[in-house]
Design a protein around this motif. Structure first.
Motif, PDB file in Angstrom:
ATOM      1  N   PHE A  88      29.785  41.920  33.569  1.00  0.00           N
ATOM      2  CA  PHE A  88      31.068  41.258  33.707  1.00  0.00           C
ATOM      3  C   PHE A  88      31.065  40.362  34.937  1.00  0.00           C
ATOM      4  O   PHE A  88      30.721  40.792  36.038  1.00  0.00           O
ATOM      5  CB  PHE A  88      32.183  42.312  33.849  1.00  0.00           C
ATOM      6  N   SER A  89      31.468  39.110  34.739  1.00  0.00           N
ATOM      7  CA  SER A  89      31.632  38.175  35.854  1.00  0.00           C
ATOM      8  C   SER A  89      33.122  37.962  36.080  1.00  0.00           C
ATOM      9  O   SER A  89      33.865  37.671  35.139  1.00  0.00           O
ATOM     10  CB  SER A  89      30.962  36.828  35.546  1.00  0.00           C
ATOM     11  N   ASN A  90      33.531  38.101  37.318  1.00  0.00           N
ATOM     12  CA  ASN A  90      34.954  37.943  37.624  1.00  0.00           C
ATOM     13  C   ASN A  90      35.293  36.524  38.089  1.00  0.00           C
ATOM     14  O   ASN A  90      36.389  36.289  38.590  1.00  0.00           O
ATOM     15  CB  ASN A  90      35.390  38.955  38.687  1.00  0.00           C
ATOM     16  N   LYS A  91      34.382  35.576  37.925  1.00  0.00           N
ATOM     17  CA  LYS A  91      34.668  34.194  38.322  1.00  0.00           C
ATOM     18  C   LYS A  91      35.815  33.654  37.476  1.00  0.00           C
ATOM     19  O   LYS A  91      35.772  33.648  36.249  1.00  0.00           O
ATOM     20  CB  LYS A  91      33.429  33.322  38.153  1.00  0.00           C
ATOM     21  N   GLY A  92      36.865  33.221  38.151  1.00  0.00           N
ATOM     22  CA  GLY A  92      38.040  32.695  37.463  1.00  0.00           C
ATOM     23  C   GLY A  92      38.895  33.768  36.819  1.00  0.00           C
ATOM     24  O   GLY A  92      39.826  33.442  36.074  1.00  0.00           O
ATOM     25  N   ARG A  93      38.630  35.052  37.138  1.00  0.00           N
ATOM     26  CA  ARG A  93      39.367  36.141  36.496  1.00  0.00           C
ATOM     27  C   ARG A  93      39.734  37.204  37.536  1.00  0.00           C
ATOM     28  O   ARG A  93      39.104  37.332  38.581  1.00  0.00           O
ATOM     29  CB  ARG A  93      38.513  36.790  35.399  1.00  0.00           C
ATOM     30  N   LEU A  95      39.915  40.988  38.823  1.00  0.00           N
ATOM     31  CA  LEU A  95      39.109  42.194  38.693  1.00  0.00           C
ATOM     32  C   LEU A  95      39.963  43.390  39.102  1.00  0.00           C
ATOM     33  O   LEU A  95      40.553  43.402  40.188  1.00  0.00           O
ATOM     34  CB  LEU A  95      37.872  42.114  39.592  1.00  0.00           C
ATOM     35  N   VAL A  96      40.030  44.389  38.222  1.00  0.00           N
ATOM     36  CA  VAL A  96      40.784  45.610  38.500  1.00  0.00           C
ATOM     37  C   VAL A  96      39.842  46.801  38.397  1.00  0.00           C
ATOM     38  O   VAL A  96      39.236  47.030  37.350  1.00  0.00           O
ATOM     39  CB  VAL A  96      41.962  45.789  37.524  1.00  0.00           C
ATOM     40  N   TYR A 176      43.882  55.573  42.149  1.00  0.00           N
ATOM     41  CA  TYR A 176      43.588  54.529  43.131  1.00  0.00           C
ATOM     42  C   TYR A 176      43.185  53.253  42.395  1.00  0.00           C
ATOM     43  O   TYR A 176      42.336  53.284  41.495  1.00  0.00           O
ATOM     44  CB  TYR A 176      42.471  54.975  44.064  1.00  0.00           C
ATOM     45  N   THR A 177      43.810  52.147  42.799  1.00  0.00           N
ATOM     46  CA  THR A 177      43.590  50.861  42.118  1.00  0.00           C
ATOM     47  C   THR A 177      43.306  49.774  43.140  1.00  0.00           C
ATOM     48  O   THR A 177      44.037  49.641  44.128  1.00  0.00           O
ATOM     49  CB  THR A 177      44.835  50.467  41.290  1.00  0.00           C
ATOM     50  N   PHE A 178      42.253  48.997  42.886  1.00  0.00           N
ATOM     51  CA  PHE A 178      41.871  47.876  43.744  1.00  0.00           C
ATOM     52  C   PHE A 178      41.864  46.621  42.869  1.00  0.00           C
ATOM     53  O   PHE A 178      41.124  46.541  41.889  1.00  0.00           O
ATOM     54  CB  PHE A 178      40.495  48.133  44.346  1.00  0.00           C
ATOM     55  N   ILE A 179      42.702  45.650  43.232  1.00  0.00           N
ATOM     56  CA  ILE A 179      42.833  44.412  42.454  1.00  0.00           C
ATOM     57  C   ILE A 179      42.389  43.236  43.316  1.00  0.00           C
ATOM     58  O   ILE A 179      42.860  43.062  44.444  1.00  0.00           O
ATOM     59  CB  ILE A 179      44.291  44.186  41.999  1.00  0.00           C
ATOM     60  N   ILE A 337      37.773  49.602  34.269  1.00  0.00           N
ATOM     61  CA  ILE A 337      37.448  48.278  34.812  1.00  0.00           C
ATOM     62  C   ILE A 337      38.012  47.263  33.824  1.00  0.00           C
ATOM     63  O   ILE A 337      37.632  47.253  32.654  1.00  0.00           O
ATOM     64  CB  ILE A 337      35.930  48.055  34.969  1.00  0.00           C
ATOM     65  N   THR A 338      38.938  46.421  34.292  1.00  0.00           N
ATOM     66  CA  THR A 338      39.592  45.464  33.407  1.00  0.00           C
ATOM     67  C   THR A 338      39.952  44.209  34.175  1.00  0.00           C
ATOM     68  O   THR A 338      39.710  44.122  35.390  1.00  0.00           O
ATOM     69  CB  THR A 338      40.848  46.099  32.774  1.00  0.00           C
ATOM     70  N   ASP A 339      40.533  43.240  33.472  1.00  0.00           N
ATOM     71  CA  ASP A 339      40.991  42.016  34.136  1.00  0.00           C
ATOM     72  C   ASP A 339      42.513  41.903  34.124  1.00  0.00           C
ATOM     73  O   ASP A 339      43.067  40.868  34.476  1.00  0.00           O
ATOM     74  CB  ASP A 339      40.363  40.783  33.468  1.00  0.00           C
ATOM     75  N   ASP A 340      43.175  42.998  33.724  1.00  0.00           N
ATOM     76  CA  ASP A 340      44.629  42.953  33.572  1.00  0.00           C
ATOM     77  C   ASP A 340      45.299  44.063  34.388  1.00  0.00           C
ATOM     78  O   ASP A 340      45.260  45.239  34.007  1.00  0.00           O
ATOM     79  CB  ASP A 340      44.988  43.105  32.087  1.00  0.00           C
ATOM     80  N   PRO A 341      45.942  43.728  35.504  1.00  0.00           N
ATOM     81  CA  PRO A 341      46.620  44.752  36.306  1.00  0.00           C
ATOM     82  C   PRO A 341      47.731  45.472  35.549  1.00  0.00           C
ATOM     83  O   PRO A 341      47.967  46.667  35.779  1.00  0.00           O
ATOM     84  CB  PRO A 341      47.185  43.950  37.481  1.00  0.00           C
ATOM     85  N   ASP A 342      48.424  44.786  34.658  1.00  0.00           N
ATOM     86  CA  ASP A 342      49.505  45.425  33.908  1.00  0.00           C
ATOM     87  C   ASP A 342      48.958  46.501  32.977  1.00  0.00           C
ATOM     88  O   ASP A 342      49.565  47.572  32.820  1.00  0.00           O
ATOM     89  CB  ASP A 342      50.283  44.377  33.110  1.00  0.00           C
ATOM     90  N   TYR A 343      47.844  46.206  32.343  1.00  0.00           N
ATOM     91  CA  TYR A 343      47.239  47.210  31.472  1.00  0.00           C
ATOM     92  C   TYR A 343      46.779  48.421  32.290  1.00  0.00           C
ATOM     93  O   TYR A 343      46.941  49.567  31.870  1.00  0.00           O
ATOM     94  CB  TYR A 343      46.053  46.620  30.712  1.00  0.00           C
TER      95      TYR A 343
END
Length: 456
Positions: A88-93, A95-96, A176-179, A337-343
């Motif tokens: 997974f690349s978080n470029k432009g996205r 990261l959660v 614990y959540t890191f965004i 591990i996702t790209d959506d904090p709401d989820y």
């Protein structure tokens, strides 16, 4: 992963809808078959210091079917990892990174953090020396260290967050959540509540600061930093200085027996003058030339070079847990591990946080049982101690009686011996004498009584 089979239909549909709007890079609930996705490291195994991972819901829980993996036994190194289905690349996205951990052992010194890793990792050799892109989670040791680590890697070097972010220290499960967002902003959440936020630029010393204080700057001579000034049009009243600060007390009266020849001239006592207003000062007005408080100006830092990809990590491929614990018992679960904090918030609510009240109730019941067991053990120890004390007392009394008896026997023996010697002495003193000059063998001729008898 599909929604758990036991979830209500409405919840399953909600989770499916949320997943459709985001990308789930990796999710682990530690259901049946989890071991096939994870690799236990051989780190420290040859030294006998490698810990184990137990699949369990723990000693207390909100749902006994919601299991995670728990460290065991004490004083061990623990290392386990899993590989994402795809990097997974978080470029432009966004990261959660999110997971839950419960320190059942009332941790005294040990970590509860996790790691995300990029590039190839030999999972059998995964250890504390394995490079990582992100390290995040609680670390507790003694009274001084009770914080959340948030360490990120940039160009081969690890940078910890400059702020001290407190972690939870109880024995319950916490999420614990890191965004990290594409604008280089971040948020740290505990149980879905924001505990810290800011910018990677400001809260990590990754890049030189954009601005520096110009320490060579000096306040201009014409800089007026007086917010208020005396009113130049305000003038002192003509009679201001004629008002005395004290006046005679009208209630003061000369005593009837006052004699001016002997006592001198009488003066009434004084009191503060209510009309006196103190030294005159002009009133204050706003300074029309006020420029504010002068501050050292900030200037561009010539060493700063922006990196718009400051938030970007090398493609992430592995999730790992690597730590040392003096006292084991930490239970990890619900990794996401996702790209959506709401989820991520929704998952936390529908898993760990949903069972929060039930877990607390289970914990309190376990604590009552533990306290009752400890009290029974303490009572048994007290009773055993009392039994041993009584046994010692009996042995001591028995030994004392034996010693007393022996002393009495010795006394009797010495008394009898002394009495015998006295009898012998008396017998010798008052018995017949012996004729030392008669050497014949007639014993009757040798013996004669001490006191007189008739001669033949």
């Amino acid at each position: 992963m599909s929604a758990p089979a036991l979830l209500p239909l409405a919840l399953a549909l909600a989770l499916f809808s949320a997943r459709a709007a985001c990308e789930v890079i990796f999710e682990e609930r530690f259901e049946d078959g989890w071991e096939s996705r994870w690799v236990r490291s051989d780190w420290k195994r040859s030294e006998g210091l490698a810990g184990n991972w137990i699949h369990t819901a723990g000693k207390w829980y909100g749902d006994d079917a919601d299991k995670g993996i728990q460290t065991s036994p004490d004083a061990r190194f623990f290392a386990i990892s899993t590989k994402f289905p795809q990097e997974f690349s978080n470029k432009g996205r966004t990261l959660v990174l999110q997971y839950s951990v419960k320190h059942e052992q009332k941790i005294e010194c040990g970590g509860g953090y996790v790691k995300l890793m990029s590039g190839y990792v030999n999972q059998r050799k995964f250890s504390g020396d394995t490079p990582y892109s992100i390290m995040f989670g609680p670390d507790i040791c003694g009274t001084q260290t009770k914080k959340l680590h948030a360490i990120i890697q940039y160009k081969g070097q690890n940078y910890p967050i400059k702020k001290t972010v407190a972690c939870e220290t109880d024995q319950l499960t916490h999420v614990y959540t890191f965004i990290i967002r594409p604008d280089a902003s971040y948020s740290i959440l505990v149980d879905n509540r924001e505990r810290e936020s800011g910018s990677l630029y400001n809260d990590w010393e990754i890049l030189p600061p954009r601005k520096l204080k110009d320490n060579k700057a000096k306040k201009p001579e014409d800089w007026d930093d007086r917010e208020y000034i005396p009113d130049p049009d305000d003038k002192k009243p003509e009679d201001w200085d004629s008002i005395p600060s004290e006046i005679p007390d009208p209630k003061s009266k000369k005593p009837d027996d006052w004699d001016e020849e002997d006592d001198g001239e009488w003066y009434p006592s004084t009191i503060p003058n209510p009309k006196y207003k103190g030294p005159w000062k002009p009133k204050k007005i706003k300074n029309p030339a006020y420029k504010g408080k002068w501050k050292i100006p900030w200037v561009d830092n010539p060493e700063f070079e922006d990196d718009p990809d400051l938030y970007v990590f090398a493609p992430l491929q592995y999730f790992g847990i690597e730590l040392w614990q003096v006292k084991a018992g930490s239970l990890f679960d619900n990794i996401l591990i996702t790209d959506d904090p709401d989820y991520a918030k929704q998952v936390a609510e529908e898993t760990t946080l949903k069972n929060k009240d039930a877990e607390l109730e289970s914990f309190e019941e376990a604590e009552k049982k533990r306290e009752a067991d400890e009290e029974r053990e303490a009572q048994a120890a007290r009773e055993e101690g009392e039994r041993r004390r009584r046994s010692r007392d009996r042995r001591r009394d028995s030994h004392s009686k034996l010693r007393s008896r022996d002393r009495a026997r010795d006394y009797d023996r010495r008394a009898r011996s002394k009495s015998a010697r006295l009898r012998e002495d008396m017998k010798s003193k008052y018995s017949r004498g012996y004729d030392d000059e008669d050497d014949d063998d007639d014993d009757d001729d040798d013996y004669y009584p001490d006191h007189g008898h008739d001669e033949l």
